[in-house]
Design a protein around this motif. Structure first.
Motif, short mmCIF file in Angstrom:
data_model
loop_
_atom_site.label_atom_id
_atom_site.label_comp_id
_atom_site.label_asym_id
_atom_site.label_seq_id
_atom_site.Cartn_x
_atom_site.Cartn_y
_atom_site.Cartn_z
N ALA A 198 34.24 37.29 45.53
CA ALA A 198 35.03 37.64 44.34
C ALA A 198 35.73 36.38 43.87
O ALA A 198 35.66 35.32 44.50
N LEU A 199 36.42 36.49 42.73
CA LEU A 199 37.32 35.43 42.29
C LEU A 199 38.75 35.93 42.50
O LEU A 199 39.12 36.99 42.01
N PHE A 200 39.50 35.16 43.23
CA PHE A 200 40.85 35.55 43.62
C PHE A 200 41.86 34.75 42.78
O PHE A 200 41.87 33.51 42.84
N LYS A 201 42.68 35.45 42.02
CA LYS A 201 43.74 34.77 41.30
C LYS A 201 44.94 34.63 42.25
O LYS A 201 45.53 35.63 42.66
N VAL A 202 45.25 33.41 42.61
CA VAL A 202 46.37 33.15 43.51
C VAL A 202 47.48 32.44 42.75
O VAL A 202 47.23 31.77 41.74
#
Length: 537
Positions: A198-202
């Motif tokens: 996935a793409l994780f927004k941190v």
């Protein structure tokens, strides 16, 4: 005269004494005032500091990559954890394709496509050169980060719009539902490890006060805790040519060597074993038994649930079936769709794990109502199918009262998938006879998912009334290598959270004359899923 002088001197001394007392009192008052002032200053300095909320407002700045929802979530989390920020900090958002426990995750964006798509995976490379979308409810800041990550434009997809068959869209993991298809991303499947795929927004904190936020933990999105993973498989029949192969290799783990770890990687793994164990077990083309050593093949496959709807379990007598069922129970395995008698055969198995309660029911259709494979009051066998659907409805309604989700497996009529020669037989990609109507009636009766467990080659699947139907899962372990269709199978990996089905991942399998089942390659997978998709059209 002397007396007067004495009197005067006395009065003067009295006045001096009185004056001295007044001076001392004044000094005490002044001293107390000074102490009070200093104490008040000290109180203001040490006890009347800024509140946590004021420190957040005064010390923490947010850049344009963070949405109002992000900002509110971060501020609330800091306040709830009583974290004080004593020096300036700037917060910004960025996308990462892999995270660890030290990252503060704001949002997880997962790639999905149409439920019926043959796509199984995507990657940064593919998405950077193709069109994809983002859910219209996604904040504009997140869409801009996606566009920056892939260096391309991102279109918007309305929430109630069906995805095009070969288009990818990024949605929050919290919005994931089984009627869309989650894709593997950069060779990882999000629901299998939760740190990639996935793409994780941190959020990244920078500045002098960044260390004050080291104890902040924002990782409250969907994670492995509370997700129940269930593998469902097709036909297992450890007999005939597999008996001959066992005599040669002398190791029952040979057959599970290439697939056992994959099958075991679940909280629950189901097999539909159609053949009872028997010692001695003689080879036969029509009356089946399985060598007792084959139980080790099932153990190595991580089996937890054995379906007993098969029509061969009583081939050599109900006693062999009885002994085999007892062996399953001694191992702690659940049985469905069959049992030591008709009462036990009709019972559902309700798995209560990871915060989800899943009910499993199973029926034998072709031998009903009283064929040789069917259980009796004092005879082991399969659970019969009620052609009037009355007891079926009662079974499902009862199971629903004790569970969150009901899966119904059916041993239906076998498709004749055996042409002359090693050729494809696409007619069996479709439901057989009245199978489609029967399976849809089971959904109408209240089932949440219906699975055909008897087909010896994979059959198509669909959503009906919003419920998934898988008409046939093909062969998992068997020896039918005379035809390409019967060498194939489908494994359904179901992921549940709080009793809700999040996703069903389809993994095609195959074996050849070596009789070692394995997961298909990407090319093989695309071929069979395309076949099943085209059959549905």
């Amino acid at each position: 005269m002397d007396g007067i002088i004495i009197a005067v001197e006395y009065r003067v001394g009295d006045q001096q004494v009185a004056g001295s007392k007044k001076l001392k009192s004044l000094n005490i008052v002044l001293g107390l005032l000074l102490v009070g002032v200093l104490g008040f200053i000290g109180y203001l300095q040490f006890f009347q500091t800024e509140t946590i909320e004021e420190k957040i407002e005064n010390q923490l700045a947010f850049d344009a990559t963070l949405s109002p929802e992000d900002v509110s979530f971060i501020e609330q989390s800091i306040a709830e954890n009583f974290i004080e920020i004593n020096s300036p900090v700037t917060a910004r958002g960025e996308l990462r394709s892999r995270v660890d426990e030290t990252d503060d995750i704001l949002t997880v964006l997962v790639p999905v496509t149409n439920f019926n798509s043959v796509m199984q995976a995507t990657s940064d490379e593919e998405l950077g050169t193709s069109n994809f979308s983002a859910l219209d409810s996604l904040p504009s800041q997140d869409v801009e980060l996606l566009a920056e990550h892939f260096q391309t434009d991102v279109s918007r997809l309305e929430s109630d719009t069906e995805l095009p068959i070969e288009e990818v869209s990024f949605i929050p993991a919290s919005a994931l539902t089984y009627d869309s298809k989650l894709l593997a991303y950069n060779d990882s499947y999000y629901l299998d490890d939760f740190i990639s795929g996935a793409l994780f927004k941190v959020v990244v904190f920078e500045g002098e006060g960044a260390g004050d936020l080291d104890s902040l933990d924002l990782n409250d999105d969907l994670n492995a805790n509370g997700v129940l993973k269930v593998n469902m498989t097709g036909v297992t029949a450890l007999t005939r040519e597999m008996q001959k192969k066992l005599a040669v290799v002398k190791d029952p783990l040979y057959f599970s060597e290439k697939i056992g770890d994959f099958l075991s990687d679940a909280d629950l793994t189901h097999v539909s074993n159609e053949v009872s164990f028997l010692e001695p077990c003689s080879y036969s083309r029509t009356l089946f038994c399985s060598h007792p050593e084959f139980i080790e093949t099932l153990k190595a496959s991580g089996v937890d649930i054995v379906e007993l709807t098969g029509n061969h379990n009583n081939d050599l007598g109900a006693q062999a079936n009885t002994d085999t069922i007892n062996q399953y129970h001694e191992l702690g395995w659940a049985t469905i769709g069959g049992g030591l008698n008709s009462e036990e055969a009709a019972k559902p198995y309700i798995a209560d794990q990871e915060g989800s309660k899943i009910a499993f029911l199973a029926y034998n259709y072709p031998d009903s109502p009283n064929g040789g494979a069917i259980a009796g009051p004092k005879k082991a066998g399969a659970n019969p199918f009620d052609f009037a659907y009355e007891s079926l409805k009662t079974d499902i309604e009862s199971a629903k009262q004790s569970s969150d989700f009901v899966i119904v497996n059916v041993q239906y009529w076998e498709c004749y998938a055996y042409p002359n020669g090693y050729i494809e037989y696409p007619e069996c990609d479709l439901p057989v006879g009245e199978q489609e109507a029967v399976f849809k009636a089971i959904v109408d009766a209240g089932a949440d998912m219906v699975i055909g467990s008897s087909a010896h080659q994979p059959q198509t699947y669909e959503l009906y009334q919003g419920k998934p139907i898988y008409y046939g899962l093909g062969n998992l372990y068997f020896e039918q290598t005379q035809w390409p269709g019967t060498e194939r199978g489908l494994v359904l990996t179901n992921y549940f959270k709080n009793g809700t089905l999040l996703q069903t991942k389809i993994t095609p399998t195959i074996y050849d004359k070596d009789l070692q089942t394995r997961v298909m390659t990407a090319e093989e997978t695309e071929y069979i899923l395309t076949r099943l998709h085209d059959a549905r059209e």
